[in-house]
Every structure is written in C-alpha cells, then in structure tokens.
Design a protein around this motif. Structure first.
Motif, mmCIF file in Angstrom:
data_model
loop_
_atom_site.group_PDB
_atom_site.id
_atom_site.type_symbol
_atom_site.label_atom_id
_atom_site.label_comp_id
_atom_site.label_asym_id
_atom_site.label_seq_id
_atom_site.Cartn_x
_atom_site.Cartn_y
_atom_site.Cartn_z
ATOM 1 N N ALA A 119 -2.720 -59.625 12.351
ATOM 2 C CA ALA A 119 -2.485 -58.221 12.675
ATOM 3 C C ALA A 119 -2.139 -58.060 14.159
ATOM 4 O O ALA A 119 -2.702 -58.757 15.007
ATOM 5 N N GLU A 186 -7.133 -53.742 16.235
ATOM 6 C CA GLU A 186 -5.970 -54.288 15.545
ATOM 7 C C GLU A 186 -5.485 -53.439 14.387
ATOM 8 O O GLU A 186 -6.209 -52.602 13.841
ATOM 9 N N LEU A 189 -4.604 -54.149 7.936
ATOM 10 C CA LEU A 189 -3.790 -54.895 6.982
ATOM 11 C C LEU A 189 -4.204 -54.515 5.573
ATOM 12 O O LEU A 189 -5.398 -54.460 5.266
HETATM 13 P P1 AMP Z 1 -14.365 -59.807 9.887
HETATM 14 O O1 AMP Z 1 -15.797 -59.816 10.362
HETATM 15 O O2 AMP Z 1 -13.359 -59.985 10.956
HETATM 16 O O3 AMP Z 1 -14.179 -60.714 8.701
HETATM 17 O O4 AMP Z 1 -14.124 -58.365 9.262
HETATM 18 C C1 AMP Z 1 -14.975 -57.829 8.274
HETATM 19 C C2 AMP Z 1 -14.154 -57.112 7.231
HETATM 20 O O5 AMP Z 1 -13.395 -56.071 7.804
HETATM 21 C C3 AMP Z 1 -13.130 -58.019 6.571
HETATM 22 O O6 AMP Z 1 -13.670 -58.755 5.538
HETATM 23 C C4 AMP Z 1 -12.104 -57.010 6.103
HETATM 24 O O7 AMP Z 1 -12.493 -56.427 4.881
HETATM 25 C C5 AMP Z 1 -12.127 -55.969 7.153
HETATM 26 N N1 AMP Z 1 -11.054 -56.186 8.137
HETATM 27 C C6 AMP Z 1 -11.105 -56.888 9.286
HETATM 28 N N2 AMP Z 1 -9.922 -56.872 9.932
HETATM 29 C C7 AMP Z 1 -9.090 -56.135 9.174
HETATM 30 C C8 AMP Z 1 -7.722 -55.714 9.305
HETATM 31 N N3 AMP Z 1 -6.987 -56.032 10.371
HETATM 32 N N4 AMP Z 1 -7.200 -54.957 8.330
HETATM 33 C C9 AMP Z 1 -7.943 -54.583 7.261
HETATM 34 N N5 AMP Z 1 -9.225 -54.935 7.070
HETATM 35 C C10 AMP Z 1 -9.798 -55.681 8.017
#
Ligand code: AMP
Ligand code: GLY
Length: 420
Positions: A119, A186, A189
């Motif tokens: 992203a 960001e 997505l």
């Molecule tokens: P992370 O701790 O970075 O894995 O983020 C936790 C959750 O947030 C992920 O499993 C996604 O469901 C959501 N998420 C994180 N980044 C994005 C993004 N850029 N776009 C959409 N959903 C996101």
C-alpha cells in the motif's frame, strides 16, 4: 539430538511437539513454555525469553544442537545474535533482519526500494503532518504504530475523523508507548487476506501451505483485533497462480533486498498479504511463525521437521513434504474479555486424543494437582484435519460443544469464508 524452543504459546507448543516427533530427537525443551505442553512429553525450562545469557548457559550445559526462536520480541531483542556470538545455532533472524517486523517503516522502505507491491504510505512523528496527510488522502485509510504492538497497533479507519483520532492516540497520547512514537499511514487495500510463510536461509527459501487467520475477536469479523482466534490451511479458494505470483513479486525480491542490505534473512518469513484487483500486496512482514497459523500448518508437514531445519541451518537442500489433501483447521479458545481484561484460574477441559490435537497457550497446573487451569488470554486451541473445511469445522465444533468452556469463548465461524 536435544533441541530448545524459546517461547510459551500455542505456536511454540506446535513447533516443539513436531520437533519431538522427529527421528533422532530425544528431548525438546521449551523456555519458559506452559504446563499444558508437558502432556505431550515436552520439558519446560524456567527461563524467560529475555534472559539471553541464562538461555545460552542452559543450551551449552544441555548439549542443545540448535534452538528455535518463536516470539517476535525475542528476535527484536537480538537473541539470535547473542546465541551466535556464544557459538550456538538458532533458527530465526538476526536483530537487523528481524527489523522487517519490528519497524513497519523499515519494511516499507525495503519494499519500495526492491519493488515489492504494498500500500502507498507516509511515515510521521509529527501529529499535524500526519493529520494533514490523512485529510489529503481521505478515508478509508489505515493508521499503524511503527513498532511492535502485539498486533493491536493498527486502526483501519472508515472516516477521516477516526484516522486523525488514531494518530492523535499514538503520537500525542502515547497509547502504544515508544512503538507509536512514529506512525505509518497507508492506503486501504481491498481484497481477501491470506498468510504466506517460508523457511529461509539467505536466498534459499521453501514455501509453506497458505493459511488464513481470523484476527477479530468475534464471529463475522466483529470486535477488537486479537493475536488470532482460529485459522485453516491451505486456503482452498486461493488459486495456485496467486502463490506463484506472490513468490515472484514478493518473496524473491525481499530476500534479495535483505542480502543486498547486508541483512541476510534466516528463519521463518511470514508475509501477510491481501489479494487485490492488482494482484497480491503486502500488509506486513513478520519475522517468525504466526500464532495460530503454526498450529494448523505444522500438522501438515509429512517430512522430518528437525532434519529439515538442521539442513536449512547447514545450507543443505532439505527434503520438505506436505500433506497434499484435505484441510487443517483450528479454533482458539480464549478467556472471556480477551483481548482486554480477563480472569485466570478457570478449570480447563481434558486434553483431546485421536485426530483432534490440543495445543496449549495460557495453561498452568493447579497448585496441588495436575489439573490444568487457564492462565492467559488465548488458552488453548483444537486442531484437526479433514477432507473439507466444513468437515473439519464439524469435528472441532462437535468436540467444543462437549467441553465445559465456562468463562471462556471461541468463534463459531472459523473457516466459514472458505465454505460459502
Ligand atoms: P497488521 O497488524 O499490519 O497485520 O494489521 C492488522 C489488520 O489490519 C490486518 O490483518 C488487516 O485486516 C488490516 N490492515 C492492515 N493494513 C491494511 C491495509 N493497508 N488495508 C486494509 N486492511 C489493512
Ligand atoms: N496470527 C497473527 C500473528 O501471528 O501475528
């Protein structure tokens, strides 16, 4: 051969149990582990994951062939560097290679530099600048604490106001301490999420079956983000071509990039991906196995796990084989209130036998008996393999209905996205 696993959760239970099943492995120690693991013949060592010199002393005195490091904070604290300096082998990245996980900003820089799809983003330590960026980009938008926050430092904001509030919490109110002193903001997505894992040594890598986690606490992906409430592997509706594309556009360039940066990667690389209309893109990298994904991936390994890791550590070509039929699915049982406040000390059901595995995370023996009591947020996980996702769900949920889970809770829809 004797081995040491560092960590205490369900992930470490699954790693240690699989290692103990390997030929030529006489004993597997887990530091500090949890009492539930002893039901599978694992030996606990009462040393914390941050006590590197005590762990090193233990490994030397007990002739440990190598150690498998589970948790991200141990890797970020340089446990592998310390083991290596003491002449000990450990499976996990160095502190500098693990930066792919412990700094989201670093991970983004690497992705941009080496052309890995992710992203669009900005990194900020100044609140006013963060706010201006959010207002310019509009919503939905995602605000992330830069550092480690146990999977809880991410806010997917549906409105500009929510995003600004999240940035305010992190940058001005210090809600995540130092981890939130910088934020990555960001692009949102849209698409289906999946996890892709690889065993890695430098430019050599071996892909594991795809997996899908369920991060929200409650059914229908509602409620707060948790460490993960259940998972299954492989993801049956994910075309093989997506895995091939992810390897080419994501795994290969990032490993090449890490070598070029003088930080060659060793250990498990975990790519959290979203399959967008433009192909797979990276949400995050983790420098370790996932929890609960490990518990549903490792039962599918049909080769000798300890031999595989020994070969990878020695830069020999390992023979790694996986069950190529059916689906492995697991449901986490957690303490009511998790991921916030919860009680400890609730009695746990008996360990399952046969083709349902119980992996323990937060479990402890009662003071005067070997009755297991709850001792954490995520308490245990039931895992099984069946021909289809719905057959595996039926087995697990039938078993859970028979168990007394008073004071505990679990999601009733793990794997349902794959059934529809
Ligand atoms: P992370 O701790 O970075 O894995 O983020 C936790 C959750 O947030 C992920 O499993 C996604 O469901 C959501 N998420 C994180 N980044 C994005 C993004 N850029 N776009 C959409 N959903 C996101
Ligand atoms: N299951 C998510 C994680 O291990 O980060």
């Amino acid at each position: 051969m004797k081995l040491l696993v560092v960590g205490s959760g369900g992930r470490e239970h699954a790693i240690a149990k699989k290692l103990l099943e390997s030929q030529g492995v006489e004993q597997v120690f887990v530091a500090p582990g949890n009492d539930g693991m002893t039901l599978d013949g694992l030996d606990l060592v009462n040393i914390g994951i941050s006590e590197h010199s005590r762990l090193i002393k233990f490994a030397k005195e007990n002739d440990i062939a190598w150690s498998f490091i589970g948790p991200d904070d141990a890797l970020a604290a340089g446990i592998v560097d310390d083991f290596n300096q003491a002449g000990l082998k450990a499976f996990g990245p160095s502190r500098l290679a693990a930066e792919l996980e412990w700094s989201k900003d670093f991970a983004k820089e690497i992705m941009v530099k080496y052309g890995v799809p992710t992203a669009a983003y900005g990194t900020f330590s100044d609140f006013e600048e963060a706010k201006a960026y959010i207002e310019k980009q509009g919503a939905p938008i995602v605000v992330k604490a830069d550092g480690l926050a146990l999977g809880k430092g991410v806010v997917v904001a549906e409105t500009v106001e929510q995003a600004v509030e999240a940035a305010h919490d992190m940058l001005l109110d210090n809600k995540f301490g130092d981890s939130g002193a910088r934020v990555v903001i960001e692009e949102f997505l849209d698409g289906e999420e999946f996890s892709l894992f690889a065993f890695v040594n430098g430019d050599k890598f071996y892909i594991l079956p795809t997996a899908q986690d369920h991060k929200r606490a409650y059914d229908g992906d509602k409620g707060p983000n948790t460490g993960g409430m259940g998972a299954y592997a492989p993801v049956p509706h994910l075309p093989k071509s997506v895995v091939v594309q992810s390897v080419e556009t994501i795994i290969k360039p990032v490993l090449k990039g890490m070598i070029a940066e003088g930080r060659p990667y060793l250990g498990v690389l975990y790519a959290g991906l979203i399959l967008t209309a433009d192909g797979p893109k990276v949400i995050e990298f983790n420098s370790r196995f996932g929890d609960p994904e490990t518990q549903i991936i490792l039962p599918r390994l049909t080769s000798d796990f300890a031999q595989n890791i020994t070969d990878i550590l020695d830069k020999k070509e390992p023979t790694i084989t996986w069950l190529d039929e059916g689906v492995t699915l697991g449901v986490v049982v957690a303490s009511e209130g998790y991921p916030l406040d919860y009680e400890k000390g609730l009695p746990l059901p008996e360990k399952t036998d046969g083709d349902i595995i119980t992996y323990y995370a937060g479990a402890k023996f009662a003071e005067n008996s070997r009755a297991l009591l709850s001792n954490g947020g995520r308490v245990y996980m039931l895992v099984t393999t069946a021909d289809t996702v719905s057959a595996a769900q039926e087995k697990i949920y039938d078993q859970l209905k028979k168990q007394d889970t008073t004071g505990l809770f679990y999601r009733t829809d793990i794997g349902s996205k794959a059934v529809k």
